[in-house]
Scaffold this motif. Structure first.
Motif, PDB file in Angstrom:
ATOM      1  N   ARG A 106       0.816  -1.219   0.000  1.00 37.41           N
ATOM      2  CA  ARG A 106       0.000   0.000   0.000  1.00 37.41           C
ATOM      3  C   ARG A 106       0.847   1.264   0.000  1.00 37.41           C
ATOM      4  N   HIS A 109       2.679   4.270  -3.211  1.00 39.76           N
ATOM      5  CA  HIS A 109       1.608   4.889  -4.004  1.00 39.76           C
ATOM      6  C   HIS A 109       1.961   4.981  -5.479  1.00 39.76           C
ATOM      7  N   GLU A 245      -5.702   4.210  -7.119  1.00 31.93           N
ATOM      8  CA  GLU A 245      -6.295   4.061  -5.804  1.00 31.93           C
ATOM      9  C   GLU A 245      -7.578   4.865  -5.751  1.00 31.93           C
ATOM     10  N   PRO A 247      -9.818   5.074  -2.356  1.00 29.44           N
ATOM     11  CA  PRO A 247     -10.284   4.536  -1.070  1.00 29.44           C
ATOM     12  C   PRO A 247     -11.771   4.791  -0.834  1.00 29.44           C
ATOM     13  N   GLN A 248     -12.320   5.772  -1.553  1.00 32.97           N
ATOM     14  CA  GLN A 248     -13.745   6.086  -1.346  1.00 32.97           C
ATOM     15  C   GLN A 248     -14.669   5.027  -1.922  1.00 32.97           C
ATOM     16  N   ASP A 574     -16.579  11.902   3.650  1.00 38.05           N
ATOM     17  CA  ASP A 574     -15.192  12.140   3.244  1.00 38.05           C
ATOM     18  C   ASP A 574     -15.120  13.498   2.561  1.00 38.05           C
ATOM     19  N   ASN A 613      -6.310  10.587  -2.316  1.00 39.32           N
ATOM     20  CA  ASN A 613      -5.924   9.205  -2.086  1.00 39.32           C
ATOM     21  C   ASN A 613      -5.233   8.937  -0.759  1.00 39.32           C
ATOM     22  N   ILE A 614      -5.127   9.924   0.096  1.00 35.13           N
ATOM     23  CA  ILE A 614      -4.419   9.625   1.334  1.00 35.13           C
ATOM     24  C   ILE A 614      -5.375   9.551   2.502  1.00 35.13           C
ATOM     25  N   GLU A 615      -4.904   8.935   3.552  1.00 37.12           N
ATOM     26  CA  GLU A 615      -5.778   8.713   4.693  1.00 37.12           C
ATOM     27  C   GLU A 615      -5.846   9.953   5.558  1.00 37.12           C
ATOM     28  N   ASN A 616      -6.915  10.027   6.335  1.00 38.39           N
ATOM     29  CA  ASN A 616      -7.094  11.162   7.226  1.00 38.39           C
ATOM     30  C   ASN A 616      -5.904  11.276   8.167  1.00 38.39           C
ATOM     31  N   ARG A 620      -3.026  15.226   5.268  1.00 38.04           N
ATOM     32  CA  ARG A 620      -4.238  15.485   4.509  1.00 38.04           C
ATOM     33  C   ARG A 620      -4.856  16.803   4.958  1.00 38.04           C
TER      34      ARG A 620
END
Lengths: 718, 471, 325
Positions: A106, A109, A245, A247-248, A574, A613-616, A620
């Motif tokens: 993962r 990227h 990617e 994620p949503q 999101d 594409n990045i996590e909280n 971000r």
């Protein structure tokens, strides 16, 4: 002479005849439904689409989310919002692949070319009973080869006598995703999905090539057509492969778009003669959910009843800490659904709707602005409480800030208000200050909302509270709260932009702007005149171009509007779901996306692509801050407000907790039917004495006439 | 003369054309005894004069409201020397009641109230917040202690208004008596007494009393309106009295222009059908039966939808809101006229058929008078009473129809002041608690008054003009 | 008689064609076939080819009225007007813009409309005739004078007031009947009470006044004087002679609106949530569904023409002296 009395007489007799002998006279439901486990609700507009690939509005989800089951759902009680499996046996597993199809971790990227979502569903789930799945004694499909003769006497779906069911398989989910891609179904999310799902366009072209020439009413069997990004591993497992990617995607997997569709249903409904009878998939859903639509009369009422084949689910056993004391866990572990029927009546007018709620004939109600004062008062500290009238009726209140935004957009393609010239930017900022959304909220929403500082509503990652979050071009931070800048500053900006007092210095003519809006219903006039007043403050004349929603959309599509008002309701929790409304490649006029302001800023677009594409986390958040700053500077929207939802419900209506993401809430609700019957009887004692008195007055008023009559008769005899 | 640059809206022009033509008709009719006689009957009836006075007030407001102009901008751009005009269009009437127009509050307030109708959170000096009913910005703002002073103040204003009314009334009566005495060569006291004498031919007593009542209502109302919101304010704080008064023009325009627009068609086609008969008659009959068969409301709906589409396709042609609204109003009149001309046409055809057989027309034809001349000289003057009866009879129906059409969104433009629009937005207010009744009540009352007196007037006119109802 | 009906029915055809042309023009001035295609095909990514296909499939590829490419009669036949209007004559209304079959919806929705309109008409007639008769009996007294004034006042009140007021008083304050809603069958009667009552009260002013004039006209006729001169009691005169003869113009006036009862009432139905043709039409207007509006116009025209025909026939039935020639 008694004829004046006749209507009253008829009325009373009819009432006595018509089962009024027991229960309240004004009960709009048959008296047989006493003390039963039924929910009474309403709808205000006939739903347009009940087909899960086309439906995309809350008034339609009210029905289909109870019927169709996507693989995932939101936990009813847990906050922040949390996805849990619905028909899936677990949350989807994600694999990341490089361009050659080899797995990569993962973290890398830049190497990820594809992601693969593997969804496995629980075995043994069965569809609701439905004629499309019916089989005859030989095990052949009963209704899939009908001709005109067979359809005689068939008017509604219920006229088919036999029904059947079958097990839900992974192929049904894949079939539905193919339907999203099908060019003839016009799914509203096709535009989004084609960006991601591998082989989407190729599939579309194949379908066009195969069925492009076939007349309407021929079943377009999508099963055999290859879709590179979709595969069925076994009876209960399928995979979705997407580019890069995204994620949503898991959030989408909790929406009815990704609910299963048995191919038999599509074949069944596409038979000749069905559409003429309005028997279409768009009207008669077929799903695996806890409820099924048993009465479908959008002119009068929709009734959902418990699906006898429902696979079973338990009420959640944990939630937030205060849920226990609020009684939200009283039913923990009980089998869902808790009610066996829900009746939705058509209620177009507001007054009858509100009055029927007060009379106990609807279990819950939104609070419209006009009944607000009746329902709610503010305490001395600005806290909200119910009025005595409501308290006397033991009505409960639930509030929450909705994850939506109602904004006013500028068309960035417009030569006057649009574009990135300093002049236009100053004009937009001046307007941003002048249009007083605090006043708007207090007049039109009775204070039920908060003025927005940027696109992201509270409750969603990326919304910054406090001084750091304010829009510095419109607000100052004063005494611990945002304060709208002075009008003088707006006038100053106008002067800088070359519109002193609203007069265009270049042409010497007053500045005229155009506000495009759909809707001309009641209340629109007040709205319009308020809006004109706001622009008038700067000397700008606002011309309101009211049309119907179709024309309004057309205008938006062509990008010929100037100023418009629109709203957005979060699909999933999101920030991407809000920033994409201003993402350049989503511009409505050019690309048919959701960016109705046609805002195109390369810097912003670049940041958006990073953020998505990045996590909280802090990284971000920093990007989001930067993006918000750019937006606040350019001011393509007046940020408008985030509405607050207040919902009222009666004491017999249980398990109410606002969940702004989930739509399949009906199964959690419970009613205390006996309490309801008692209260209804108590509140609805008919008050017929005034009528009796009126009757007597009328009778008495005829006495002089009768006397005159008698005298005259007497006179002629003499 | 106007404090700005005049604007001539289409409906303005048409309504003044209508006024001119009515005035010239009367000027003509007064010189012909046989035309004058029935109008004498109208003036001699009590219901006739009462309704004429009340209608005159309405019409006067409508006419004042039909003189539009761009007002001069107060503070034009610094570097320009020429006079700048605002793009806004207002009317002389707006100018007259500019106090009412400008006196907007934040939101609802009840009639004569000094406070808003909804509580608001107000931050006090010590930082605590309280929910109170805030004072109005304008209504009763001159009072320090509204609770104790208001009643006395309202009565005082009423008294002032009544005195003013009495003064004006007295002056008017004296002037009128002077005129009467000059004309009838009677002594002034005798003439003055006839004004209150129930036995005169023209019911002068009724005239004077009605005039007095109307003046009283106007003067007291004006006095009150200068300090209070007499009928409260609406959701965005606009004065309801102002809205109701502005709606008068819409009602009157719809009631009169509709008939005016249809009359030429009805007259030409009706007389042609009756006079020439034969295939012309067949064609015209076919035309009106066909149009009559289309349900009126639906025809209006379809036409208004069409106009909406047309206007949004040609948005640039309708620059200002007023123009758009005016265009829609005119179009509504046209289409209402289209649905209602058939009745008049049929009546005229029947009347012409009858007249054609009358000997003086026969004689004219025998002497070789051309058909056009016959029509103009003999037929037209003798069918005019039917046109007039239709005009007054249709009026009230059209005013009521406007409300219903606006209610279902196919009436006048939603931004235009009209009773229908007021009712339309007021219906949601009925669900409020405490109930907001004044918008609905005001619009219904103003409409009711107009329609009631129009109905009474129509009755009188019909009795006087229609030869069939001879008494 | 039959020959007459046939002739009138034939005469109706050109009128219906005329109505058709009007609605057709209204429809296509706004909605070009291209617009319709786009509406059907959705709004995104529609190609010209798809639109052409759609138009060909549904017969919208032809010109509107006159086809210059075709020969002879075909130049009129191969047009949209010819192909689409013929279907209206057999009451095939096609589909609404939202895709539902219009004929089916109409057949479902006319019953609720009738459930309101028929009782409203009958009760209204009964009440108005009774009042008018009473007033006529007391003609030229203060009762007559004030009754007429009250009638004019009632006429001058907007129908919207009756509805809003009625709903407020009966439904909210008195809680005697449901505020809105509809149900078929015997249980549904209580939903009908309020709209019917409001309809009756709203129409009573004008109809009473109108019937009074008819009665008075009848009473001034010679035969009534003769009868009265014979010393027959006044109520006998009224009921035997005046009422019976005056009913002819009253009823023939009613006959013309009978077929239009199917169309329902726009305002009442939408206010009371009654799923009849009136609210159907309103919804269509508000949603700008032209296909439905057009169908309702055509239906209304047909019903109106039937009404005219029924009127003529009823004249011969009630009065044998009238001959239809």
């Amino acid at each position: 002479m008694n004829d004046r009395v006749i209507p009253w007489f008829v009325a009373i007799i009819a009432c006595l005849l018509g089962a009024c002998s027991e229960g309240a006279w004004n009960n709009p439901y048959p008296n047989g439904e006493k003390a039963s486990n039924v929910i009474y609700s309403s709808f205000s507009e006939r739903p347009k689409h009940l087909d899960p690939v086309r439906s995309y509005s809350s008034n339609e989800y009210q029905f289909i989310a109870q019927i169709y089951e996507p693989p995932l759902q939101y936990h009813y009680l847990a906050r922040p919002y949390k996805l849990i499996p619905l028909t899936a046996s677990q949350l989807p597993q994600v694999r990341y692949l490089d361009a050659a199809g080899r797995p990569v971790p993962r973290e890398r990227h830049e190497a990820i070319a594809f992601s693969e979502y593997i969804v496995s569903i629980q075995p043994g789930i069965r569809y609701q009973p439905h004629p499309a799945l019916a089989r005859d004694a030989q095990g052949n499909a009963r209704y899939l080869h009908l001709d005109a003769e067979d359809l005689k006497g068939i008017h509604v779906l219920g006229d088919f006598t036999t029904t059947g069911s079958r097990e839900l398989t992974a192929a049904d989910y894949v079939y539905q995703i193919k339907r999203i891609a099908s060019p003839y179904l016009h799914s509203p999310i096709a535009g989004v999905m084609r960006e991601y799902i591998v082989g989407f366009d190729a599939f579309r072209e194949q379908v066009s090539a195969l069925y492009g020439d076939s007349p309407k009413g021929v079943w377009q069997d999508l099963r055999g057509i290859d879709f590179a990004g979709l595969s069925v591993d076994d009876r209960y497992t399928y995979r979705i492969r997407i580019h890069g990617e995204y994620p949503q995607l898991v959030y989408w997997l909790a929406m009815p778009f990704f609910a299963p569709m048995p191919w038999e249903a599509e074949k069944f409904y596409s038979q000749p003669g069905m559409e003429e009878r309005n028997i279409t998939l768009n009207w008669y859903p077929v799903g695996t959910g806890p409820f099924m639509l048993t009465e479908n009369n959008p002119n009068l009422r929709m009734v959902m009843e418990k699906n006898p084949n429902f696979h079973g689910e338990q009420y959640p056993v944990y939630g937030e800490p205060q849920d226990l004391e609020n009684g939200l866990l009283d039913d923990a572990g009980k089998a869902l659904p808790l009610v066996h029927k829900a009746v939705y009546s058509l209620e177009k007018e507001n007054i009858p709707y509100w009055n029927k709620f007060l009379q106990g004939y609807y279990d819950a109600s939104g609070v419209s602005s006009d009944s607000f004062d009746q329902a709610i008062q503010f305490g001395s500290q600005g806290d909200i409480q119910l009025t005595e009238l409501m308290q006397a009726k033991d009505i409960q209140l639930e509030t929450s800030v909705r994850t939506s935004i109602l904004y006013m957009g500028f068309n960035m393609q417009d030569p006057v208000v649009g574009g990135f010239s300093e002049r236009a930017r100053l004009l937009r900022r001046a307007i941003s200050i002048a249009v007083d959304y605090e006043e708007y909220i207090s007049i039109f929403a009775n204070g039920r909302g908060i003025a927005a500082q940027g696109p992201v509503p509270p409750g969603i990652f990326g919304n910054i509270e406090g001084e750091a979050g304010i829009n510095p071009y419109v607000y100052d931070w004063l005494d611990g709260e945002p304060k709208r800048k002075d009008l003088g500053e707006a006038r100053q900006l106008m002067a800088e932009a070359g519109y002193v007092n609203g007069i265009d210095q270049a042409s010497g003519k007053p500045l005229v702007l155009y506000f495009d809006t759909p809707g001309a219903g009641p209340g629109a006039k007040a709205h319009f005149s308020w809006m004109r007043k706001q622009y008038q403050k700067l000397g700008i004349q606002l011309v309101i171009r009211a049309t119907d929603y179709n024309r309004f959309q057309e205008k938006m599509r062509k990008g010929t509007g100037q100023i418009f008002q629109w709203g957005w309701n979060a699909d999933y929790p999101d920030p991407e779901n809000f920033f994409f409304l201003l993402y350049g490649p989503n511009a409505k006029a050019k690309h048919g996306g959701e960016n109705a302001a046609n805002y195109q800023n390369l810097e912003f677009d670049h940041l958006f692509e990073q953020m998505k594409n990045i996590e909280n986390g802090p990284v971000r958040l920093e990007i989001i801050r930067e993006m918000t700053r750019i937006l606040q500077r350019d001011a393509p929207w007046l940020w408008g407000h985030h509405p607050k939802a207040f919902s009222l419900f009666h004491s017999w209506y249980k398990n109410v907790k606002p969940n702004l993401m989930a739509n399949n809430l009906l199964k959690y609700k419970r009613v205390d039917g006996e309490l309801r019957d008692r209260k209804r009887a108590q509140w609805n004692r008919p008050n017929y004495w005034p009528l009796v008195i009126l009757l007597l007055v009328l009778l008495v008023s005829f006495i002089p006439a009768a006397v005159g009559f008698y005298r005259r008769e007497h006179g002629t005899l003499k | 003369m106007l404090p700005g640059k005049p604007v001539f809206l289409l409906t303005d022009i048409l309504i003044f054309v209508l006024v001119l033509s009515i005035v010239s008709f009367f000027a003509y009719a007064m010189r012909k005894p046989h035309l004058r006689q029935p109008w004498g009957q109208v003036v001699r009836s009590r219901a006739g004069v009462i309704s004429m006075i009340v209608l005159a007030v309405y019409v006067a407001i409508a006419l004042l409201d039909s003189l539009h102009f761009h007002p001069v901008l107060e503070n034009p751009a610094a570097d320009s020397t020429e006079v700048q005009y605002s793009g806004e269009v207002i009317s002389v009437f707006d100018q007259l009641v500019s106090g009412l127009r400008a006196s907007t509050e934040k939101t609802y307030s009840a009639p004569f109230s000094a406070h808003l109708y909804a509580k608001e959170t107000v931050q006090q000096a010590d930082g605590t917040r309280v929910r109170v009913y805030p004072r109005l910005a304008w209504g009763a703002a001159h009072l320090e202690e509204p609770h104790t002073q208001k009643t006395a103040d309202i009565l005082g204003l009423a008294l002032t208004g009544a005195l003013k009314a009495a003064l004006v009334w007295a002056v008017l009566l004296v002037l009128w008596a002077l005129y009467l005495s000059a004309r009838t060569a009677r002594a002034f006291p005798v003439a003055f007494r006839t004004l209150f004498d129930g036995r005169s031919e023209v019911p002068w007593r009724t005239v004077s009393v009605t005039l007095g009542v109307v003046l009283l209502v106007l003067m007291v109302g004006a006095e009150w309106a200068s300090k209070y919101h007499v009928l409260g304010t609406d959701k965005v704080g606009e004065d309801v009295l102002y809205q109701a008064l502005k709606s008068i023009r819409t009602g009157v325009v719809i009631g009169t222009l509709t008939t005016l627009l249809m009359v030429p068609f009805a007259i030409v086609l009706g007389i042609m059908a009756g006079f020439f008969r034969g295939w012309i008659d067949d064609v015209i009959q076919y035309l009106y039966t066909t149009l009559n068969s289309v349900p009126g409301v639906l025809l209006i709906a379809a036409a208004v939808l069409m106009l909406n589409v047309y206007m949004s396709k040609h948005a640039e042609a309708f620059a200002s809101l007023t123009q758009r609204a005016d265009m829609r109003l005119l179009f509504l009149c046209l289409i209402l006229g289209l649905t209602s001309w058939t009745g008049l046409c049929r009546l005229l055809r029947a009347e012409t058929l009858k007249l054609r057989a009358v000997d003086f027309v026969q004689a004219a034809t025998a002497f070789g008078v051309g058909p056009m001349q016959t029509i103009f000289r003999h037929i037209l003057p003798n069918v005019m009473h039917i046109v007039l009866i239709t005009l007054v009879l249709d009026f009230s129906g059209l005013v009521l129809a406007e409300a219903v059409l606006s209610y279902i969104n196919i009436g006048v433009d939603p931004t235009m002041n009209s009773w229908g629009n007021m009712i339309n937005s007021a219906r949601l207010e009925m669900a409020r608690e405490p109930i907001v009744w004044w918008s609905l009540a005001a619009s219904l009352f103003f409409m009711f008054t107009l329609v009631l007196f129009a109905n009474l007037f129509a009755d009188v006119v019909r009795d006087a003009l229609d030869p069939r109802v001879s008494r | 008689m039959i020959a007459y009906i046939v002739r009138r029915a034939l005469y109706a055809i050109p009128i219906l064609i005329g109505v058709n042309i009007i609605t057709f023009l209204l429809f296509f001035v706004v909605n070009t076939p291209d617009d319709m295609a786009r509406m059907f095909l959705g709004q995104k990514h529609v190609t010209e080819v798809q639109i052409e296909d759609w138009k060909t499939e549904r017969g919208y590829h032809n010109p509107l009225f006159y086809n210059a490419d075709a020969e002879g009669l075909d130049s009129f036949k191969e047009t949209i007007f010819y192909t689409k209007s013929l279907r209206l004559f057999v009451f095939d209304f096609g589909r609404s813009d939202s895709g539902r079959d219009i004929s089916f919806d109409i057949s479902q929705r006319m019953w609720p409309s009738l459930a309101i309109a028929v009782p409203q008409l009958l009760i209204g007639l009964l009440v108005a005739i009774t009042f008018a008769l009473l007033i006529a009996f007391f003609r030229a007294t203060y009762i007559d004078y004030w009754a007429v004034v009250i009638c004019v006042v009632l006429m001058s009140i907007s129908s919207l007031f009756y509805i809003i007021g009625g709903q407020f008083v009966m439904g909210k304050l008195l809680r005697v009947v449901p505020i809105s809603g509809f149900e078929s069958g015997i249980f549904g009667i209580k939903f009908l009470i309020l709209p019917v009552l409001i309809g009756v009260v709203g129409g009573i002013g004008s109809s009473t006044r109108w019937y009074r004039t008819i009665f008075l006209e009848e009473m001034n006729k010679d035969y009534v004087r003769t009868v009265r001169a014979k010393g027959i009691a006044e109520q006998t005169v009224l009921f035997r002679h005046v009422l019976r003869n005056a009913l002819i113009p009253i009823l023939t006036g009613v006959v013309v609106i009978l077929p239009l009862l199917f169309m329902g009432s726009l305002i009442t139905e939408s206010f009371f949530g009654i799923p009849g043709l009136g609210s159907y039409t309103i919804d269509a207007i508000n949603r700008q569904d032209f296909a439905i509006v057009r169908s309702m116009v055509f239906l209304g025209a047909v019903l109106y023409i039937i009404g005219l025909l029924l009127t003529d026939i009823s004249y011969t039935v009630v009065d044998p002296r009238v001959r239809l020639g």
